[in-house]
Enzyme design. Structure first.
Site, short mmCIF file in Angstrom:
data_model
loop_
_atom_site.label_atom_id
_atom_site.label_comp_id
_atom_site.label_asym_id
_atom_site.label_seq_id
_atom_site.Cartn_x
_atom_site.Cartn_y
_atom_site.Cartn_z
N HIS A 29 2.06 -1.89 0.79
CA HIS A 29 1.73 -2.24 2.17
C HIS A 29 0.97 -3.57 2.19
CE1 HIS A 29 1.96 2.16 3.79
NE2 HIS A 29 2.93 1.89 2.92
N GLU A 63 -1.75 -4.60 3.64
CA GLU A 63 -3.21 -4.51 3.43
C GLU A 63 -3.54 -4.21 1.98
OE1 GLU A 63 -2.32 -2.64 7.54
OE2 GLU A 63 -1.41 -2.67 5.54
N CYS A 70 -2.62 2.48 7.63
CA CYS A 70 -2.37 3.90 7.39
C CYS A 70 -3.53 4.48 6.57
CB CYS A 70 -1.05 4.07 6.64
SG CYS A 70 -1.10 3.45 4.95
N CYS A 106 -4.03 2.70 3.14
CA CYS A 106 -4.66 1.39 3.24
C CYS A 106 -6.13 1.50 3.64
CB CYS A 106 -3.89 0.50 4.21
SG CYS A 106 -2.25 0.04 3.57
#
Length: 157
Positions: A52, A54, A82, A85
């Site tokens: 992801h 992040e 999410c 993260c």
């Protein structure tokens, strides 16, 4: 740099991500007004579910700085983080996270936790340094939502 300027940079990273066959999701890490690291979504091109924007940004900063303690750094991302993260941010000792689009701004966007809200989750989270984590969404929300308008869930229409 203002929050809006930081988010504009994250939007640029998101656009680059899509050009690299990733989702149009980007993140930057800032300290004292300077960008220290960037991250883009690499789940599909790298076949890595942890890729992801992040998490990639935090991973990049930790490697660059040779340290996992990012206290005093601020994370900006184009989409609501999410649970993974958010936990990565807590493990990195980040105290501030800002994001643009909310998860509900993306059609069919199912997170791993029903009714997920990173802003609400942050109220019960602590960093590894024992600090609280402030999470604020809606920074350039419309522009960040526009990045994902051609997607339903994680598939491009």
């Amino acid at each position: 740099m203002t929050r809006e300027e930081c988010m504009h940079k994250a939007i640029e990273i998101a656009k680059e991500s899509e050009q690299n066959n990733g989702m149009p999701i980007g993140a930057i890490l800032v300290k004292d007004g300077e960008i220290v690291a960037t991250g883009e979504s690499s789940v599909w091109p790298d076949k890595d579910p942890s890729g992801h924007g992040e998490s990639n940004c935090i991973r990049s900063a930790c490697k660059k700085l040779n340290d996992t303690d990012l206290e005093g750094y601020i994370l900006y991302g184009t989409l609501e983080p999410c649970g993974m993260c958010m936990s990565t941010a807590a493990w990195a000792n980040l105290s501030e996270v800002y994001f643009g689009a909310y998860r509900e701004d993306v059609l069919g966007n199912n997170y791993e936790i029903d009714n997920w809200s990173s802003e609400e989750a942050s109220k019960n989270m602590h960093t590894v340094g024992g600090n609280s984590m402030s999470v604020t969404g809606g920074i350039l929300r419309e522009e960040c939502t526009e990045l994902l308008k051609d997607y339903v869930g994680w598939e491009k229409k």
